[in-house]
Design a protein around this motif. Structure first.
Motif, mmCIF file in Angstrom:
data_model
loop_
_atom_site.group_PDB
_atom_site.id
_atom_site.type_symbol
_atom_site.label_atom_id
_atom_site.label_comp_id
_atom_site.label_asym_id
_atom_site.label_seq_id
_atom_site.Cartn_x
_atom_site.Cartn_y
_atom_site.Cartn_z
ATOM 1 N N ALA A 224 0.818 -1.208 0.000
ATOM 2 C CA ALA A 224 0.000 0.000 0.000
ATOM 3 C C ALA A 224 0.851 1.256 0.000
ATOM 4 N N ARG A 225 0.286 2.340 -0.496
ATOM 5 C CA ARG A 225 0.904 3.639 -0.339
ATOM 6 C C ARG A 225 0.795 4.012 1.136
ATOM 7 N N LEU A 226 1.751 4.770 1.632
ATOM 8 C CA LEU A 226 1.806 5.051 3.060
ATOM 9 C C LEU A 226 1.054 6.312 3.466
ATOM 10 N N ASP A 227 0.552 7.067 2.489
ATOM 11 C CA ASP A 227 -0.226 8.252 2.846
ATOM 12 C C ASP A 227 -1.619 7.806 3.296
ATOM 13 N N PRO A 228 -2.436 8.733 3.848
ATOM 14 C CA PRO A 228 -3.748 8.329 4.376
ATOM 15 C C PRO A 228 -4.642 7.607 3.385
ATOM 16 N N LEU A 229 -4.501 7.896 2.076
ATOM 17 C CA LEU A 229 -5.335 7.245 1.082
ATOM 18 C C LEU A 229 -5.094 5.740 1.012
ATOM 19 N N GLY A 230 -3.913 5.288 1.437
ATOM 20 C CA GLY A 230 -3.592 3.873 1.397
ATOM 21 C C GLY A 230 -4.285 3.040 2.450
ATOM 22 N N GLY A 231 -4.869 3.697 3.464
ATOM 23 C CA GLY A 231 -5.629 2.978 4.481
ATOM 24 C C GLY A 231 -4.807 2.221 5.502
ATOM 25 N N VAL A 232 -3.494 2.470 5.546
ATOM 26 C CA VAL A 232 -2.639 1.725 6.482
ATOM 27 C C VAL A 232 -2.952 2.089 7.924
ATOM 28 N N ASP A 233 -3.412 3.309 8.177
ATOM 29 C CA ASP A 233 -3.800 3.701 9.539
ATOM 30 C C ASP A 233 -4.866 2.749 10.085
ATOM 31 N N THR A 234 -5.803 2.368 9.227
ATOM 32 C CA THR A 234 -6.849 1.429 9.635
ATOM 33 C C THR A 234 -6.258 0.075 10.006
ATOM 34 N N LEU A 235 -5.291 -0.376 9.242
ATOM 35 C CA LEU A 235 -4.655 -1.668 9.533
ATOM 36 C C LEU A 235 -3.962 -1.643 10.887
ATOM 37 N N ILE A 236 -3.299 -0.544 11.183
ATOM 38 C CA ILE A 236 -2.592 -0.449 12.465
ATOM 39 C C ILE A 236 -3.581 -0.461 13.623
ATOM 40 N N ARG A 237 -4.698 0.250 13.482
ATOM 41 C CA ARG A 237 -5.715 0.215 14.545
ATOM 42 C C ARG A 237 -6.299 -1.187 14.682
ATOM 43 N N THR A 238 -6.390 -1.901 13.569
ATOM 44 C CA THR A 238 -6.922 -3.266 13.602
ATOM 45 C C THR A 238 -6.010 -4.189 14.396
ATOM 46 N N MET A 239 -4.698 -3.990 14.295
ATOM 47 C CA MET A 239 -3.761 -4.883 14.978
ATOM 48 C C MET A 239 -3.912 -4.845 16.492
ATOM 49 N N ALA A 240 -4.424 -3.750 17.023
ATOM 50 C CA ALA A 240 -4.668 -3.685 18.478
ATOM 51 C C ALA A 240 -5.728 -4.695 18.899
ATOM 52 N N ARG A 241 -6.544 -5.135 17.958
ATOM 53 C CA ARG A 241 -7.585 -6.132 18.235
ATOM 54 C C ARG A 241 -7.123 -7.542 17.881
ATOM 55 N N ASP A 261 10.986 9.623 5.944
ATOM 56 C CA ASP A 261 9.749 9.793 5.204
ATOM 57 C C ASP A 261 8.631 10.226 6.153
ATOM 58 N N PRO A 262 7.940 11.333 5.877
ATOM 59 C CA PRO A 262 6.904 11.830 6.802
ATOM 60 C C PRO A 262 5.772 10.832 7.031
ATOM 61 N N ASN A 263 5.336 10.146 5.982
ATOM 62 C CA ASN A 263 4.248 9.175 6.152
ATOM 63 C C ASN A 263 4.690 7.973 6.973
ATOM 64 N N ALA A 264 5.915 7.496 6.738
ATOM 65 C CA ALA A 264 6.428 6.374 7.540
ATOM 66 C C ALA A 264 6.559 6.788 9.000
ATOM 67 N N GLN A 265 7.039 7.995 9.244
ATOM 68 C CA GLN A 265 7.156 8.491 10.612
ATOM 69 C C GLN A 265 5.791 8.571 11.283
ATOM 70 N N ARG A 266 4.794 9.044 10.535
ATOM 71 C CA ARG A 266 3.438 9.139 11.093
ATOM 72 C C ARG A 266 2.901 7.763 11.470
ATOM 73 N N LEU A 267 3.102 6.775 10.612
ATOM 74 C CA LEU A 267 2.604 5.427 10.884
ATOM 75 C C LEU A 267 3.326 4.774 12.053
ATOM 76 N N GLU A 268 4.623 5.023 12.169
ATOM 77 C CA GLU A 268 5.370 4.464 13.301
ATOM 78 C C GLU A 268 4.899 5.075 14.621
ATOM 79 N N ARG A 269 4.616 6.374 14.610
ATOM 80 C CA ARG A 269 4.058 7.008 15.820
ATOM 81 C C ARG A 269 2.697 6.418 16.143
ATOM 82 N N HIS A 270 1.901 6.224 15.113
ATOM 83 C CA HIS A 270 0.569 5.650 15.288
ATOM 84 C C HIS A 270 0.662 4.255 15.901
ATOM 85 N N ALA A 271 1.591 3.439 15.429
ATOM 86 C CA ALA A 271 1.761 2.078 15.965
ATOM 87 C C ALA A 271 2.178 2.106 17.429
ATOM 88 N N LYS A 272 3.059 3.030 17.783
ATOM 89 C CA LYS A 272 3.486 3.142 19.189
ATOM 90 C C LYS A 272 2.323 3.573 20.075
#
Length: 413
Positions: A224-241, A261-272
């Motif tokens: 997936a693309r790492l920007d919000p359009l790629g939906g990876v934020d949803t996947l990370i929230r799913t992993m908590a379940r 990369d700003p998007n990678a940094q955002r996703l890593e913060r989100h995962a933490k």
């Protein structure tokens, strides 16, 4: 048949070598090679992005890439294309005049604009086929920037082309709303290289294990693309379940650039923040060979993208025998069969997604059935050879027919 493929924004040479590249370039590369395999001579006219050379390059038997210098030798931003399309069209005319094709096939609005201008200047009746893999009206519906000029150009090109090719029924519907007759719009799907993406073969080095067995974590993979359009934020929230699951996210940029990369940094913060950073791995872009191996190491492929006009990653996962769970958007809806090759979701809320994945984690039989069906569908419907054959049939319908010569008569004396 001599075929000219026009793509102002594609780079087929890296795709030919197996390097990471975009879906449009992959399509162009595989279509050209498979048209050549059918006995045609193919020239790909692209805008030159190589600062070192603009020489013609052979990409295989009967396939040549002919770069055109038009503007800076780097990839252009969307808003820059119109500025350099006129120069591209003039130089394209020179190339086509030197080696006239039987048919011209343009990919995207800027290529179509250049192709129609070139045919007008050539003063020859060469059929122009137009492919749209994405339309701005579709992009606007998911929040991408509006481009009114592009919308008008796409509508005009669709009306002027002899035939219009799209990836999905969604795109055909959008063109129908623009007034383009359905009879002139053909759905030709994205393809998959079933020689490289296959169930058989090794898994990738850092993730050597094959599909999970009972009691082992469910390995989920997303391309997936790492920007919000790629939906990876949803996947990370799913992993908590899914505390026993692990997630591999494959996508730009290159691995050495992930740290900045700003998007990678955002996703890593989100995962933490979600407490799942030890379950989530960002791999960066990988070669086609490594991607096939990574897919074979996983248990399920997931796509939560808000927009995917190609569906290419889903097809590659299916070809590798993975069950697929995906949001029903764009080219994905034509690639998958809901309940047969996986699960299509109208919305990808983390709770809904987690529920589906927990069911698959507990049911290895169902995962296996989805995987077998997906691999069979990919091999029977979406090979590049079939895509090329369908495209060839469209070309042949547009070519002028040669009247049959009368048989010679005489008395035999």
């Amino acid at each position: 048949m001599k075929i000219a493929l026009i793509a102002t924004h594609a780079t087929p040479i890296p795709a030919h070598k197996g390097d990471p590249t975009d879906s449009e370039s992959l399509y162009l590369c595989h279509l050209a090679r498979n048209l050549a395999a059918l006995g045609h001579r193919v020239t790909i006219h692209t805008r030159c992005t190589d600062p070192q050379t603009s020489e013609r390059t052979r990409m295989g038997r009967s396939v040549v890439v002919a770069p055109i210098v038009a503007g800076p030798r780097r990839p252009l931003r969307e808003q820059e294309y119109i500025e350099h399309t006129g120069t591209f069209a003039r130089r394209l005319t020179e190339q086509l005049r030197a080696d006239p094709p039987d048919i011209i096939h343009a990919f995207g609005w800027s290529s179509g604009l250049a192709a129609l201008a070139a045919v007008r200047d050539l003063e020859r009746d060469i059929p122009v086929v137009q492919t749209f893999h994405s339309l701005n009206v579709s992009e606007q519906r998911v929040g991408l920037p509006a481009n009114p000029q592009r919308v008008r150009l796409e509508a005009a090109l669709a009306h002027h082309a002899k035939a219009v090719l799209v990836n999905s029924a969604d795109q055909r519907f959008e063109l129908a709303r623009m007034g383009v007759p359905r009879s002139r719009v053909c759905i030709v799907p994205f393809g998959v290289d079933t020689d490289q993406f296959t169930v058989e073969g090794a898994a990738h080095g850092p993730w050597q294990r094959r599909r999970s067995a009972a009691g082992r974590p469910l390995r989920i993979i997303a391309v997936a693309r790492l920007d919000p359009l790629g939906g990876v934020d949803t996947l990370i929230r799913t992993m908590a379940r899914l505390p026993d699951g692990e997630l591999l996210i494959v996508g730009d940029p290159a691995p050495e650039h992930l740290a900045i990369d700003p998007n990678a940094q955002r996703l890593e913060r989100h995962a933490k923040e979600a407490g799942v950073n030890d379950q989530v791995t960002l791999t960066g872009a990988v070669t086609r060979r490594d991607l096939a191996r990574m897919l074979r190491s996983a248990d399920v492929f997931v796509s939560t993208a808000f927009y995917d006009p190609y569906g290419s990653a889903v097809l590659e996962a299916m070809a590798c025998g993975l069950p697929v769970v995906a949001r029903a958007v764009g080219g994905i809806t034509g690639a998958m069969l809901d309940g047969t090759t996986g699960v299509l979701l109208r919305s990808a809320h983390p709770s809904t997604l987690a529920h589906v994945l927990r069911q698959l984690a507990a049911d290895t039989t169902q995962r296996t059935a989805y995987g077998i069906a997906g691999a069979d569908r990919a091999a029977s419907r979406f090979t590049w050879a079939r895509v090329a054959a369908e495209t060839e049939r469209i070309y042949q319908k547009l070519l002028p027919t040669t009247p049959e010569l009368p048989l010679a008569s005489g008395n035999g004396a």
